[in-house]
Design an enzyme around this catalytic site. Structure first.
Site, PDB file in Angstrom:
ATOM      1  N   ARG A 234     -70.948 -15.382  15.289  1.00 28.73           N
ATOM      2  CA  ARG A 234     -71.036 -16.729  15.955  1.00 28.73           C
ATOM      3  C   ARG A 234     -69.894 -17.608  15.956  1.00 28.73           C
ATOM      4  O   ARG A 234     -69.117 -17.184  15.071  1.00 28.73           O
ATOM      5  CB  ARG A 234     -72.168 -16.890  15.453  1.00 28.73           C
ATOM      6  CG  ARG A 234     -73.034 -18.114  15.926  1.00 28.73           C
ATOM      7  CD  ARG A 234     -73.761 -19.042  15.335  1.00 28.73           C
ATOM      8  NE  ARG A 234     -74.077 -19.550  13.722  1.00 28.73           N
ATOM      9  CZ  ARG A 234     -74.777 -20.102  13.070  1.00 28.73           C
ATOM     10  NH1 ARG A 234     -76.127 -20.314  13.457  1.00 28.73           N
ATOM     11  NH2 ARG A 234     -74.678 -21.226  12.331  1.00 28.73           N
ATOM     12  N   ASP A 235     -69.916 -18.270  17.292  1.00 27.77           N
ATOM     13  CA  ASP A 235     -68.574 -19.197  17.398  1.00 27.77           C
ATOM     14  C   ASP A 235     -67.599 -18.216  17.033  1.00 27.77           C
ATOM     15  O   ASP A 235     -67.281 -19.182  15.703  1.00 27.77           O
ATOM     16  CB  ASP A 235     -69.032 -20.620  16.127  1.00 27.77           C
ATOM     17  CG  ASP A 235     -68.539 -21.682  16.815  1.00 27.77           C
ATOM     18  OD1 ASP A 235     -68.381 -22.300  17.768  1.00 27.77           O
ATOM     19  OD2 ASP A 235     -68.884 -22.488  15.854  1.00 27.77           O
TER      20      ASP A 235
END
Ligand code: BGC
Length: 562
Positions: A234-235
């Site tokens: 994620r991210d």
């Protein structure tokens, strides 16, 4: 999360495309026509947006009716008359426009009687002295999904009691009843993990509470806004909101996260809720702007592009949740200060199309898109016109856009061109983009130097649009509301005001969160914010944790003021 950690200024070059070129930008987004009535000149018009709609039997859809010019002081009454099928009815059938509503418009609801046989009605909206508008409404002949065009119209929206308690305890009673997003930011958030980000309530607790709020509000339907935010890797271009799943954990994402959430959403007890899902912030655009073909690239974004973790993950989420008849999927579409250059805009829509047709999903699973989630890009810049005299400024930096409203509307159009449903609607997160307070300009500057003029005229007070972490000076933005502008389903508060974007120093934790120096006020930046200071507030806790100093500032700098 790191919305905007993905800025690519300086690498976009001078764009010659026409996307987003303003077509007569005017103050406050409406034609300045004085307030003395239509006056001489061309006949003013009534407009309807959209003017062609499809509605399922037993359901309703809305269109926004407006005037192109101010009515006289006694107002203008527009009457709707129907021709064609009687299976579709309009409400109201008479609207009085006056100085306070002619620009924002009035929503008309078109309802179709139950059934799937074809039926089309044409409504004419007429008033003397104005060109009339026609609205064509067709009842769909396909399977009845039960979904409405815009889930926010005529609905209440869930107020999270845990955020409410924090807000009320920190001087925010004026806004504590506002609806905010419920973030499923980890697998354990589904059951409730008693952490600072999710508190004691799990997903079913929130849904039960939403049913209770729905029962308490009479016959008004209830929307609940849930953020799906747990992709593998994620991210990938930032560290502050890295998650618990590693880059190759797609199987876990599907089985332990999406499937489990879907199992809960599907329960009959929740069938009457309108469940709005915000799908995976900061994922797909990173595969365009932060891969090695760009100077802003990161190894993790390369990995997530190559292993299809984001594309297949988003596709799986859309297909799984889209099969639940009362779910509305809104996919994250970044914000103008990230994707507003031609080099990013079209390619981002394209990768969203790729994801929306991956893992067995179809474009029909996308109900709309959301911009500005957890970011602070201004909704409108009332004192700046975007044109080829202002686009060379350092602040705009050749972007096609300088505000979220124009960007969101253009994104919608581009997505429809790419094959997404013509009825998709946009959401804009206005939780923290108000930029009020003492430093807000009150009119355009007339300085002769371009950069001086733009900097003194802009309401967004960030040092640079690539700054995304706890920006100093931000304020609460527009309060949540339905159908505020053509193509926009709602202004929403998805990032709960008062929750940090990331720690300003390294803080050990078990949430998978790293230390991103974009959250450090002493950091001089990187290519993603064109090597500017971050403007981040000091002493910030981990992302998602309550940040009292920020909350105070958001209240003080609210715009519209509280
Ligand atoms: C955090 C999440 C949090 C969300 C809402 C994100 O930046 O990573 O843990 O739930 O913000 O505050």
């Amino acid at each position: 999360m790191g919305s905007g950690a993905t800025f690519t200024a300086g690498f976009n070059g001078i764009s010659t495309g026409t996307t987003g070129t303003p077509t007569g930008f005017t103050l406050n987004g409406t034609a300045c026509n004085g307030d003395g009535g239509p006056g001489p000149g061309p006949t003013p018009s009534i407009s309807a947006t959209p003017s062609s709609l499809t509605v399922a039997g037993g359901a309703s859809v809305t269109s926004n009716l407006r005037l192109s010019a101010a009515p006289t002081s006694s107002g203008v009454t527009v009457a709707l008359t129907r021709s064609g099928s009687t299976a579709i009815t309009a409400s109201p059938t008479s609207i009085t426009f006056n100085s306070s509503n002619w620009q924002s418009g009035v929503n008309v609801t078109f309802s179709a009687a139950a059934g799937t046989t074809s039926a089309t009605s044409t409504f004419t909206a007429a008033a003397s002295g104005y060109n009339s508008a026609t609205i064509s409404v067709a009842r769909s002949t396909g399977p009845v999904t039960g979904r409405v065009d815009n889930p926010y119209v005529g609905a209440g929206v869930y107020n999270n009691p845990q955020w409410r308690a924090n807000a009320a305890a920190h001087g925010g009673s004026a806004i504590a009843m506002q609806p905010t997003g419920v973030w499923m930011d980890r697998i354990s958030a589904i059951t409730g993990n008693n952490s600072p980000t999710t508190g004691t309530m799990g997903l079913a607790d929130h849904l039960d509470e939403a049913v209770a709020q729905d029962q308490a509000n009479g016959s008004t339907p209830m929307v609940i806004q849930i953020v799906i935010y747990n992709l593998p890797g994620r991210d990938c271009a930032a560290l502050a909101s890295n998650g618990e799943l590693g880059p190759n954990d797609l199987p876990r994402y599907k089985a332990e996260y999406v499937d489990v959430i879907a199992g809960i959403l599907r329960r009959p007890a929740y069938a009457n809720l309108r469940i709005v899902l915000i799908i995976e912030i900061d994922s797909l655009p990173n595969l365009v702007t932060n891969v090695t073909s760009r100077p802003t690239g990161t190894a993790m974004c390369d990995t997530m592009l190559q292993n299809r973790g984001y594309v297949d993950g988003v596709g799986y989420a859309l297909a799984t949740f889209g099969a639940i008849p009362n779910v509305y999927n809104y996919v994250d579409a970044g914000h103008h200060g990230w994707l507003g250059w031609d080099t990013n805009f079209g390619p981002s829509v394209d990768i969203m199309r790729t994801a929306a047709t991956a893992s067995g999903s179809t474009l029909a699973n996308v109900h709309g898109f959301i911009t500005n989630t957890a970011n602070t890009s201004a909704l409108q810049e009332p004192y700046i016109t975007v044109d080829n005299t202002t686009r060379p400024s350092t602040w705009i930096d050749w972007n096609q856009f300088n505000d979220e409203l124009t960007y969101a509307q253009a994104f919608r159009q581009r997505a429809v061109q790419a094959g997404f449903d013509a009825n998709i609607g946009m959401l804009i997160d206005t939780s923290r983009n108000g930029w009020g307070g003492p430093n807000r300009p009150t009119g355009p500057s007339n300085a002769s130097d371009l950069n001086t003029r733009i900097d003194a005229s802009r309401i967004d007070r960030r040092i640079h649009k690539g700054n995304w972490c706890n920006p100093s000076g931000a304020g609460l933005g527009e309060r949540p509301r339905a159908a505020p502008a053509p193509g926009i389903d709602a202004y929403v508060w998805i990032k709960p005001p008062g929750e940090s974007d990331g720690a300003s120093r390294e803080i050990p934790n078990d949430e998978g969160k790293g230390f991103d120096r974009m959250c450090d006020p002493t950091y001089g930046g990187n290519p993603r914010n064109n090597n500017n200071m971050t403007g981040a507030k000091p002493n910030a806790p981990l992302s998602g944790h309550w940040f009292p100093e920020q909350f105070q500032e958001l209240l003080q700098n609210a715009y519209p003021p509280l």
